[in-house]
Design an enzyme around this catalytic site. Sequence first.
Site, PDB file in Angstrom:
ATOM      1  N   HIS A  51      18.749 -37.749 -45.850  1.00  0.00           N
ATOM      2  CA  HIS A  51      17.886 -37.141 -45.270  1.00  0.00           C
ATOM      3  C   HIS A  51      16.395 -37.970 -45.883  1.00  0.00           C
ATOM      4  CE1 HIS A  51      14.822 -34.439 -44.020  1.00  0.00           C
ATOM      5  NE2 HIS A  51      14.521 -34.148 -45.148  1.00  0.00           N
ATOM      6  N   ASP A 167      15.961 -29.472 -43.086  1.00  0.00           N
ATOM      7  CA  ASP A 167      14.747 -29.501 -44.103  1.00  0.00           C
ATOM      8  C   ASP A 167      13.664 -28.352 -43.883  1.00  0.00           C
ATOM      9  OD1 ASP A 167      14.616 -29.521 -46.820  1.00  0.00           O
ATOM     10  OD2 ASP A 167      13.451 -31.709 -46.542  1.00  0.00           O
ATOM     11  N   HIS A 415       7.994 -32.076 -41.640  1.00  0.00           N
ATOM     12  CA  HIS A 415       7.966 -30.744 -42.351  1.00  0.00           C
ATOM     13  C   HIS A 415       7.438 -30.905 -43.878  1.00  0.00           C
ATOM     14  CE1 HIS A 415      11.855 -32.623 -43.219  1.00  0.00           C
ATOM     15  NE2 HIS A 415      11.700 -32.190 -44.471  1.00  0.00           N
TER      16      HIS A 415
END
Length: 963
Positions: A51, A167, A415
């Site tokens: 990620h 996430d 995000h």
Amino acid sequence: MSLWKLGIIFIIPVLYGVPLSSKERETVCGYGSCHTVDDNKINVHLVPHSHDDVGWLKTVDQYYYYEVQYILSSVVAALLENPDRRFIQVETAYFYTWWNQQTDLIKSEVRQLVNEGRLEIVNGAWSMNDEAAVHYQCTIDQYTLGLRVIEDALGKCARPRVGWQIDPFGHSREQASLLSQFGMDAIFFARLDYRDRAKRQNDRSMDMLWRGSANLGSGSTIFASALYHQYNCPSDFCFDIHCNDPPIIIDKDSPEYNWEDRVNEFVNFVREQSQLYPTNHILITLGDDFQYQAAHNDFINIDRLIEGFKVFNPTMDGKELNVIYSTPSCYTKAVRDYVEAKNLTLDLKLDDFFPFSYTPNSVFTGYFTSRPTSKRLERFANNLQQVTKQLTALSGDSYSYNNTLGQAIGVMQHHDAITGTEKEAVEKDYHRSIVKGMNEAHPHINSAFSSLIGMTDSLNLKSCLLSNVSICSESDKDEFSILIYNPLARNTSHYIQVPVNDGTWKITDPSGTKYNEFYFTDIKQVLSTGGEIENQLTDPIRNFDYITKDTGEKVLDKVLIFRAENLPALGYKVYKFQRISSESSFHFSELGIAGPIGFSDRYITFNQDNGLLKSITLHNTTLDVTQQLMFYKSCSGISDAYVFRPDVDERDAIELGNVTNTVFVNDGNLIREVKQVWNDWATQIIRLYKEEDFIEFDWLVGPIDVSDDIGKEVITRYSTELNTGGVFYTDSNGREIIYRKKDYRPTYEYTEEEPQAGNYYPVNTKIFVKDDERRFSVITDRSEGGSSMNSGEIELMLNRNLLHTEEGVTGENLNETEYGQFLVARGSHFVTVGEPTTGNSGRSMAAIERDIAQRKFLQPWVFYTTDQVSVKEQSFLNAELPVNRTGLKKKNKILIRLEHILEKNEDPELSKQVTVDISDLFKTIKIVSMEEFTLGANTPLEENERLVWPQIADTEDKSGSFE
């Protein structure tokens, strides 16, 4: 086109990918590349991944050059060693940078891996976007950018089949709807409320079907899977160089030998997870933030783990285990096939996953508002991006779909960007990229306009990016012109504010033009008299001289307001400004507030005792409304960029204090203004326009006073007499409306540990309350957190300055600085009231609100120039689109999106289907062929084959906004 559907058409066919070289093997991608599963075993899908946040604790470039470039190179090398291995790549922003630095040989090898399903692209967007603070149009754009880059580089096999939103801090229903319209089969996520998670684990409904739209029916349904252990590796099974877990050692002669023990340990983890999901398939992520920089470390241990299950053949509750390398899409297909074979019914989700809470006292609702100026900058930059795309497409300019501004806005959807949860230095880097992109767009705009108008010399159009703080060197003159471009595909009128020097001003526009002005169901014909345009001066909301220390530019004395009438659809008008006298035409005077203030059909009244708003009259409706600025004391050490938690000893919002001055400051013919001052850091102007469907609350908050060492979260609260019973409504990413109710969740039992934060929801464009007779709505100019804490109330959080949270995730307090002081945020709320169904002139209030929100999201853009523009006014359309369609968004090659902006049953007439003929719509473009694509513009509709889930065919939702 179906009601409420986003239709996508490419006019020029698009070439896909690059032909395979002779060294590349035959394509076996898609679901055909998945490893074999066995319905008689427990199938364990191991998904290696990394990620990679596009900015958070470090900037985008810092993350890429110090970490991500090594991840991608290392993974490719490791995948080439073993055809069984799998890996998923997510963030296209990073992949694009890496791809452009590779040799032709590496590119060929990567295509081979993609074509064989060994390297799978998931999500495919430019960034993994937030789902609370983003607008759906920006989400679509950043997916389109990412998907087109992937397709151009890697070909058809790279088309993502699943969304990977692991996430973000909560999940919107609109995100599910958009993914289904992109042609994807599933969405995987990690963060849902701890109570929801517990119930789903108990019910074995962690895998579910999610209906993303109340209007699109079963077509918006998508498979959704909530990950068991967030998205990291199982405990003791992280093999990355950043981890300290023991490796798997297979040498029996070594004293460190642990192969069989490690396999048995993994069986225990599998047993725990398998009891929580509805089928004999479970997905286990093997990765975390920025892992696989030395991918061999990870893969060699995963190889040994998988091989160990074949060697030792452990069983679990009498069943064998089939442990395989896999991907989220392969898991989706396996679950779908098992569900069909066993005739199972999955849980059907109809609402969203907001708000998200890890624990009873950590509710992730603060980020709905954090860094409010960043949220406004993103909205502002997107406005210019849409203008640029339209003009360059109409003119044939070479402005690539993959441009600097589009990339910067795509990153901003991340995000940890639009959310305001990044470090302050990273925020400044986001701003730098956006401003760079805006500046780089202007040469293309000038070239496009010059071409469209037929001028041989390029125009020199400029924008004033700091006009909201009365700084504009382009209008610091006695004579100048502005060109106002309307990005909507229908005529519109707009009140324009221009910073100017004090004096008496004359504005002229193109003369003698007859036009039709559309007000949804009403069309009135107007004859412009030409010549001088009525204007009105006012004072800036405050003194912004402190900014000049950094910018070196002058703060102008006044703001000049006029109404730009009938701006042509996808067209422009030119206005000339002349200061004819240095004597001011505006004289500040403190007028009384004893009577109604406004115009004959729209006005407000005030309470004489406290200076607060008392009532609003609009659309032939009068409603008692009190509005005041307040603040929550933040809970030290908990309330941070992510989390909103009021002080536990004083939970309720505190009045900011008495309004020290409520003054009727402007009683002109165009606008009427009342200025309210609470203290030196909290001010607002309530502004009524002679011809508008709303009343503007122009607020300014900051720098918030924290000299008492207490963090503060400032809100505005509108209190009405409506009896709403705790029910209110918010938008979902600016699109559909969702039913909310205080202290209530539709899918699990709500508990009241956090009575304020637990009732906050994201408000991207609109929040409203209503009863049977009246409706009160607030349209926002950016994303904010909002709620209704008591019957008839609406509150919205405006700005936050938090202390004593330096031990949090980012290691910083949320007390950002700008221009040498704590943050000052300025914004607007557009308030409207009326009867819910009829509204004004036969329009429903829903239609009125949609119109306001659309006009504020895509506002006319003001360009400044000293050039002589040869053509003073024109539209680039041969005909306007119907008023219940959105304006066009243009990209190279040419991409057109049409949208119905009303939901089913929002308006008796305007919610109906409409036929649009675009064959001769554009003046500068001849349409010779058309092809319809999925929403992301990467897959022809005829090639889009989504997985079909048998149970959804007969479960059409009839509940509208899920009341």
